[in-house]
Design a protein around this motif. Structure first.
Motif, PDB file in Angstrom:
ATOM      1  N   VAL A   1     -14.567  -1.004  -1.817  1.00  0.00           N
ATOM      2  CA  VAL A   1     -13.480  -1.267  -2.760  1.00  0.00           C
ATOM      3  C   VAL A   1     -12.335  -1.905  -1.986  1.00  0.00           C
ATOM      4  O   VAL A   1     -11.800  -1.308  -1.039  1.00  0.00           O
ATOM      5  CB  VAL A   1     -13.007   0.026  -3.444  1.00  0.00           C
ATOM      6  CG1 VAL A   1     -11.799  -0.247  -4.339  1.00  0.00           C
ATOM      7  CG2 VAL A   1     -14.141   0.650  -4.258  1.00  0.00           C
ATOM      8  N   VAL A   2     -11.977  -3.113  -2.369  1.00  0.00           N
ATOM      9  CA  VAL A   2     -10.939  -3.870  -1.671  1.00  0.00           C
ATOM     10  C   VAL A   2      -9.746  -4.025  -2.586  1.00  0.00           C
ATOM     11  O   VAL A   2      -9.881  -4.484  -3.736  1.00  0.00           O
ATOM     12  CB  VAL A   2     -11.470  -5.251  -1.243  1.00  0.00           C
ATOM     13  CG1 VAL A   2     -10.390  -6.009  -0.492  1.00  0.00           C
ATOM     14  CG2 VAL A   2     -12.713  -5.099  -0.384  1.00  0.00           C
ATOM     15  N   GLY A   3      -8.583  -3.615  -2.107  1.00  0.00           N
ATOM     16  CA  GLY A   3      -7.371  -3.736  -2.908  1.00  0.00           C
ATOM     17  C   GLY A   3      -6.176  -4.031  -2.032  1.00  0.00           C
ATOM     18  O   GLY A   3      -6.234  -3.868  -0.806  1.00  0.00           O
ATOM     19  N   PRO A   4      -5.070  -4.448  -2.631  1.00  0.00           N
ATOM     20  CA  PRO A   4      -3.905  -4.838  -1.831  1.00  0.00           C
ATOM     21  C   PRO A   4      -3.268  -3.673  -1.075  1.00  0.00           C
ATOM     22  O   PRO A   4      -2.702  -3.854  -0.008  1.00  0.00           O
ATOM     23  CB  PRO A   4      -2.937  -5.427  -2.865  1.00  0.00           C
ATOM     24  CG  PRO A   4      -3.380  -4.842  -4.176  1.00  0.00           C
ATOM     25  CD  PRO A   4      -4.854  -4.659  -4.074  1.00  0.00           C
ATOM     26  N   ALA A   5      -3.344  -2.444  -1.650  1.00  0.00           N
ATOM     27  CA  ALA A   5      -2.741  -1.285  -0.994  1.00  0.00           C
ATOM     28  C   ALA A   5      -3.338  -0.028  -1.605  1.00  0.00           C
ATOM     29  O   ALA A   5      -3.679  -0.018  -2.796  1.00  0.00           O
ATOM     30  CB  ALA A   5      -1.219  -1.286  -1.174  1.00  0.00           C
ATOM     31  N   PRO A   6      -3.454   1.063  -0.843  1.00  0.00           N
ATOM     32  CA  PRO A   6      -4.062   2.287  -1.373  1.00  0.00           C
ATOM     33  C   PRO A   6      -3.321   2.845  -2.584  1.00  0.00           C
ATOM     34  O   PRO A   6      -3.936   3.430  -3.471  1.00  0.00           O
ATOM     35  CB  PRO A   6      -3.992   3.261  -0.182  1.00  0.00           C
ATOM     36  CG  PRO A   6      -3.847   2.402   1.020  1.00  0.00           C
ATOM     37  CD  PRO A   6      -3.119   1.177   0.586  1.00  0.00           C
ATOM     38  N   GLU A   7      -1.987   2.664  -2.617  1.00  0.00           N
ATOM     39  CA  GLU A   7      -1.219   3.231  -3.731  1.00  0.00           C
ATOM     40  C   GLU A   7      -1.210   2.329  -4.956  1.00  0.00           C
ATOM     41  O   GLU A   7      -0.671   2.699  -6.002  1.00  0.00           O
ATOM     42  CB  GLU A   7       0.218   3.535  -3.280  1.00  0.00           C
ATOM     43  CG  GLU A   7       1.023   2.319  -2.846  1.00  0.00           C
ATOM     44  CD  GLU A   7       0.812   1.961  -1.386  1.00  0.00           C
ATOM     45  OE1 GLU A   7       1.573   1.116  -0.883  1.00  0.00           O
ATOM     46  OE2 GLU A   7      -0.112   2.526  -0.757  1.00  0.00           O
ATOM     47  N   ASP A   8      -1.790   1.149  -4.842  1.00  0.00           N
ATOM     48  CA  ASP A   8      -1.859   0.244  -5.987  1.00  0.00           C
ATOM     49  C   ASP A   8      -2.672   0.899  -7.104  1.00  0.00           C
ATOM     50  O   ASP A   8      -3.813   1.328  -6.883  1.00  0.00           O
ATOM     51  CB  ASP A   8      -2.511  -1.072  -5.556  1.00  0.00           C
ATOM     52  CG  ASP A   8      -2.829  -1.956  -6.735  1.00  0.00           C
ATOM     53  OD1 ASP A   8      -1.891  -2.362  -7.435  1.00  0.00           O
ATOM     54  OD2 ASP A   8      -4.035  -2.222  -6.964  1.00  0.00           O
ATOM     55  N   PRO A   9      -2.133   1.014  -8.345  1.00  0.00           N
ATOM     56  CA  PRO A   9      -2.844   1.727  -9.422  1.00  0.00           C
ATOM     57  C   PRO A   9      -4.229   1.164  -9.713  1.00  0.00           C
ATOM     58  O   PRO A   9      -5.175   1.925  -9.935  1.00  0.00           O
ATOM     59  CB  PRO A   9      -1.907   1.574 -10.629  1.00  0.00           C
ATOM     60  CG  PRO A   9      -0.554   1.367 -10.039  1.00  0.00           C
ATOM     61  CD  PRO A   9      -0.780   0.594  -8.775  1.00  0.00           C
ATOM     62  N   ALA A  10      -4.379  -0.145  -9.713  1.00  0.00           N
ATOM     63  CA  ALA A  10      -5.684  -0.729 -10.001  1.00  0.00           C
ATOM     64  C   ALA A  10      -6.687  -0.423  -8.893  1.00  0.00           C
ATOM     65  O   ALA A  10      -7.865  -0.155  -9.158  1.00  0.00           O
ATOM     66  CB  ALA A  10      -5.542  -2.240 -10.198  1.00  0.00           C
ATOM     67  N   THR A  11      -6.218  -0.428  -7.644  1.00  0.00           N
ATOM     68  CA  THR A  11      -7.095  -0.075  -6.521  1.00  0.00           C
ATOM     69  C   THR A  11      -7.511   1.383  -6.620  1.00  0.00           C
ATOM     70  O   THR A  11      -8.682   1.732  -6.405  1.00  0.00           O
ATOM     71  CB  THR A  11      -6.382  -0.318  -5.190  1.00  0.00           C
ATOM     72  OG1 THR A  11      -5.965  -1.691  -5.119  1.00  0.00           O
ATOM     73  CG2 THR A  11      -7.297  -0.015  -4.020  1.00  0.00           C
ATOM     74  N   ARG A  12      -6.556   2.227  -6.955  1.00  0.00           N
ATOM     75  CA  ARG A  12      -6.857   3.650  -7.077  1.00  0.00           C
ATOM     76  C   ARG A  12      -7.877   3.893  -8.188  1.00  0.00           C
ATOM     77  O   ARG A  12      -8.778   4.732  -8.029  1.00  0.00           O
ATOM     78  CB  ARG A  12      -5.584   4.448  -7.353  1.00  0.00           C
ATOM     79  CG  ARG A  12      -4.615   4.507  -6.170  1.00  0.00           C
ATOM     80  CD  ARG A  12      -3.398   5.345  -6.489  1.00  0.00           C
ATOM     81  NE  ARG A  12      -3.780   6.724  -6.796  1.00  0.00           N
ATOM     82  CZ  ARG A  12      -2.943   7.618  -7.309  1.00  0.00           C
ATOM     83  NH1 ARG A  12      -1.695   7.289  -7.581  1.00  0.00           N
ATOM     84  NH2 ARG A  12      -3.356   8.846  -7.554  1.00  0.00           N
ATOM     85  N   GLU A  13      -7.770   3.178  -9.278  1.00  0.00           N
ATOM     86  CA  GLU A  13      -8.728   3.361 -10.370  1.00  0.00           C
ATOM     87  C   GLU A  13     -10.128   2.933  -9.934  1.00  0.00           C
ATOM     88  O   GLU A  13     -11.117   3.625 -10.211  1.00  0.00           O
ATOM     89  CB  GLU A  13      -8.297   2.561 -11.598  1.00  0.00           C
ATOM     90  CG  GLU A  13      -9.232   2.780 -12.788  1.00  0.00           C
ATOM     91  CD  GLU A  13      -8.834   1.966 -14.008  1.00  0.00           C
ATOM     92  OE1 GLU A  13      -9.431   2.193 -15.081  1.00  0.00           O
ATOM     93  OE2 GLU A  13      -7.944   1.108 -13.893  1.00  0.00           O
ATOM     94  N   MET A  14     -10.226   1.799  -9.248  1.00  0.00           N
ATOM     95  CA  MET A  14     -11.534   1.343  -8.777  1.00  0.00           C
ATOM     96  C   MET A  14     -12.116   2.320  -7.747  1.00  0.00           C
ATOM     97  O   MET A  14     -13.320   2.624  -7.760  1.00  0.00           O
ATOM     98  CB  MET A  14     -11.414  -0.045  -8.161  1.00  0.00           C
ATOM     99  CG  MET A  14     -11.091  -1.151  -9.166  1.00  0.00           C
ATOM    100  SD  MET A  14     -12.444  -1.468 -10.332  1.00  0.00           S
ATOM    101  CE  MET A  14     -13.507  -2.491  -9.318  1.00  0.00           C
ATOM    102  N   HIS A  15     -11.251   2.832  -6.873  1.00  0.00           N
ATOM    103  CA  HIS A  15     -11.703   3.768  -5.850  1.00  0.00           C
ATOM    104  C   HIS A  15     -12.232   5.046  -6.496  1.00  0.00           C
ATOM    105  O   HIS A  15     -13.339   5.523  -6.175  1.00  0.00           O
ATOM    106  CB  HIS A  15     -10.547   4.077  -4.898  1.00  0.00           C
ATOM    107  CG  HIS A  15     -10.914   5.003  -3.776  1.00  0.00           C
ATOM    108  ND1 HIS A  15      -9.992   5.845  -3.189  1.00  0.00           N
ATOM    109  CD2 HIS A  15     -12.087   5.236  -3.138  1.00  0.00           C
ATOM    110  CE1 HIS A  15     -10.584   6.531  -2.237  1.00  0.00           C
ATOM    111  NE2 HIS A  15     -11.858   6.191  -2.185  1.00  0.00           N
TER     112      HIS A  15
END
Length: 676
Positions: free
Chosen positions: A600-614
């Motif tokens: 899972v690649v996202g701009p930052a761990p706290e990014d809501p969209a990244t957190r949802e994918m994670h």
């Protein structure tokens, strides 16, 4: 105080003021036996063992018995949880000689460690066909004096027999669909459809088998596998084996219906079952599974976490009943009168119906173990919660069971995995923090500069016992789970260091077979080696799972090959004894599924969209799937290499067996890709 006063094990310290002149397991004890020409009396137990306490009160605290022991024997006390290798070797001898085993274990040895007479608990007076402990002591002492050649011959033959036992293990094929089907069929035959679980009384929580059933359902869609897992989990959660007020599971049920437990609470049981119920919720959305997973996690953190951040081994079955007597279950059971004293008449009647408390009682002396019997009656949820809260508060004023607060590396590894995943599933960062705290403790106290583990610690002091295979396998499993949940690649690297120790010090280079002790460990009369599960996953299969997970994270062919070689034993055992190789079957399910690798690649761990994918990735039911999360270009995980955002949005990449799906930015598509 005897020599045990200098030990760290709570079990050994319980015997430090016995009049018996105890020695800890040591070369010095056996040298004293040789010097004084006395046999060794080896007594093995653990702190929460009910019959260990009974034998201690009846015999080891008796001045006359102790004086005879001190005159005729060198007396050695072992905590089986601290020295599982010693326990395993001599338990094998006890079982071979008597057809059964258990604790306390009593074995008489020569100064060379060769056993010649065996038993478990011995009463102070003859009963039920059992000799008294004093009769046993006198008989062994007489044989040692008058029939020494015969004793030496018996001891030598037993030691040779044990030393020559080797697991016949060569390059074996991997378990496949046929073995999985045979295992499922064997479990179905032993399944108790009325009560859940397998076999008769006593009934143990089948934690590792439940993991296999959930993974098998996820991979194949087998409704039968899921039904056995669901029904067993519900029956246990409604039974007396589960603490209906404080959460957490007792060691086992003495009956087939899960009503009356053996009340000791072990860290390994609760870690394994917390994870099982979390995985059941992940598969089904069951509200009961969610509640039990969280209550069990909270129990571990509340009642087993130590001041240093690790997790204690166990709570005793026995406690003071308020009158000075040490009684099994005293902390947990209730009479109708006790309910009335706490709740008043109306709520006491409600509590009795809800929790199955009767005038006759379901336990001893008219007391009942709290359950949630299946019934059609619907209770007011707010009123029931008020009842639970008041009963819990009243119970907290009772004398609490003693706690064995030594930290065992393997069991903390299991707890780390369970708390990390449960915290991630249910948005409980405090549980992830607790898992991280335990992992930090293992790094500080249990892992040396050469990545070698010490098995136990207590009060911030490492013990003197080297880690065994299960310590390396379970701690590596915990670190892998923590890496997937936190996105911190250091935990993956640490798992790799532990697994390197396994490959170089615990593995037969010719066959891939695993040993429970390292090649350079203390030499016993045989090197223990057991691939079957007991109360927790065997070191063999736990390590196979960690090797497979590490290989999926890193692409290491060496680790995957080692996992596959280790799993050959599952092919041999699955059709014959599936109940005793549940973790191996669960790992085999992961192998058959890939396992899948998720980045899972996202701009930052706290990014809501990244957190949802994670979180979506972590909630995938594909057996043994590994998850890495991080920013583009991160070097935290090999799986993140060359992965980028898609259209500026967080993306997930799913691969298995050297083939990758198209990356997705849609959580629903990711969920479908990881649905088994």
């Amino acid at each position: 105080m005897n020599r045990l006063a200098r030990e760290t094990s709570p079990y050994l310290l319980q015997h430090a003021d016995n009049p018996v002149d105890w020695w800890p397991w040591s070369a010095e004890a056996f040298e004293e036996a040789r010097r004084s020409d006395r046999p060794v009396l080896l007594s093995v137990g653990y702190s929460s063992c009910h019959w260990c306490h009974v034998m201690a009160r009846e015999s080891f605290e008796d001045e006359t018995t102790a004086a005879f022991m001190n005159e005729h024997f060198v007396n050695v006390k072992v905590d089986r949880e601290e020295r599982p290798d010693v326990d395993a070797v001599y338990m094998e001898a006890v079982q071979a000689a008597t057809g059964q085993g258990g604790w306390p274990m009593t074995v008489f040895l020569t100064a060379d460690g060769e056993p010649f007479y065996f038993g478990t608990y011995f009463p102070p007076r003859p009963r039920h066909g059992m000799p008294s402990f004093r009769q046993v002591l006198e008989g062994v002492a007489q044989a040692w004096r008058e029939r020494r050649a015969e004793v030496a011959d018996v001891a030598g033959r037993i030691a040779r027999d044990l030393g020559e036992r080797h697991l016949a293990y060569g390059d074996s094929e991997l378990p496949g669909e046929r073995e999985m089907a045979q295992a499922l069929l064997g479990l179905t035959r032993e399944y108790d459809p009325q009560r859940g679980g397998f076999g008769g009384a006593p009934k143990f929580p089948p934690s590792m088998v439940l993991e296999f059933l959930l993974r098998h359902h996820a991979r194949t869609g087998s409704e039968g596998a899921l039904q056995m897992a669901q029904d067993t989990c519900e029956r246990m959660a409604r039974g007396g084996i589960y603490d209906q007020l404080g959460g957490g599971f007792a060691r086992y049920s003495v009956d087939r219906d899960w009503v009356v437990p053996h009340f000791e609470k072990m860290l390994y049981d609760n870690a394994l079952l917390c994870r099982v119920y979390a995985h059941l919720w992940r598969a089904t959305g069951s509200e009961l599974a969610r509640r039990v997973a969280l209550e069990t996690a909270d129990f571990m953190v509340r009642e087993l976490r130590t001041a240093e951040g690790g997790f204690a081994s166990a709570l005793d079955a026995d406690s003071d009943d308020g009158s000075g007597r040490h009684v099994e279950g005293a902390y947990y059971v209730w009479t109708p009168q006790q309910l009335r004293e706490v709740l008043g008449e109306a709520d006491a009647e409600l509590a009795a119906r809800h929790f199955g408390v009767t005038e006759e009682g379901t336990f001893e002396q008219g007391a009942s173990v709290l359950q949630l019997p299946l019934r059609d009656e619907v209770f007011d949820a707010d009123r029931i919660e008020s009842v639970r809260r008041r009963l819990r508060a009243a119970r907290s004023r009772r004398p609490a069971p003693a706690r064995d607060d030594k930290v065992v590396a393997a069991w903390n590894g299991l707890a780390i995995a369970a708390l990390a995943e449960t915290g991630a599933y249910f948005d409980r960062p405090d549980l992830v923090e607790a898992a991280t705290g335990a992992a930090d403790l293992l790094l500080r106290l249990h892992l040396d500069e050469h990545a070698r583990l010490t098995r136990t610690s207590r009060d911030g002091r490492p013990g003197g016992t080297a880690g065994v295979l299960e310590d390396y396998g379970d701690v590596a499993e915990g670190f892998l789970a923590l890496a997937s949940v936190t996105g911190e690649g250091a935990w993956l690297d640490l798992a790799g260091l532990l697994l390197e120790q396994v490959l170089t010090r615990f593995t037969d280079p010719d066959t891939g077979a695993l040993y429970d002790t390292a090649a350079d460990a203390e030499r016993l009369i045989r090197r223990p080696q057991d691939p079957t599960d007991n109360a927790a996953p065997s070191g063999w299969t736990a390590t196979a799972g960690a090797l497979l997970g590490y290989a999926a994270h890193t692409g290491s062919e060496r680790h995957r090959a080692a996992a596959e070689r280790a799993l050959g034993i599952v092919r041999a055992l699955a059709p014959r004894v599936p109940r005793y190789v549940g973790w191996g079957l669960a790992v085999a399910e992961a192998l058959l599924d890939g396992p899948r690798e998720v980045a899972v690649v996202g701009p930052a761990p706290e990014d809501p969209a990244t957190r949802e994918m994670h979180r979506t990735a972590l909630l995938g039911t594909a057996p043994g799937a590994v998850v890495a999360v991080g920013a583009p270009g991160s070097d935290e995980f090999p799986l993140l290499s060359d992965r980028s955002l898609i259209g500026g949005a967080p993306a997930a990449y799913v691969c298995r067996n050297f083939t990758c799906d198209a990356p997705t930015t849609d959580p629903e598509r990711l969920r479908a890709a990881l649905s088994g």
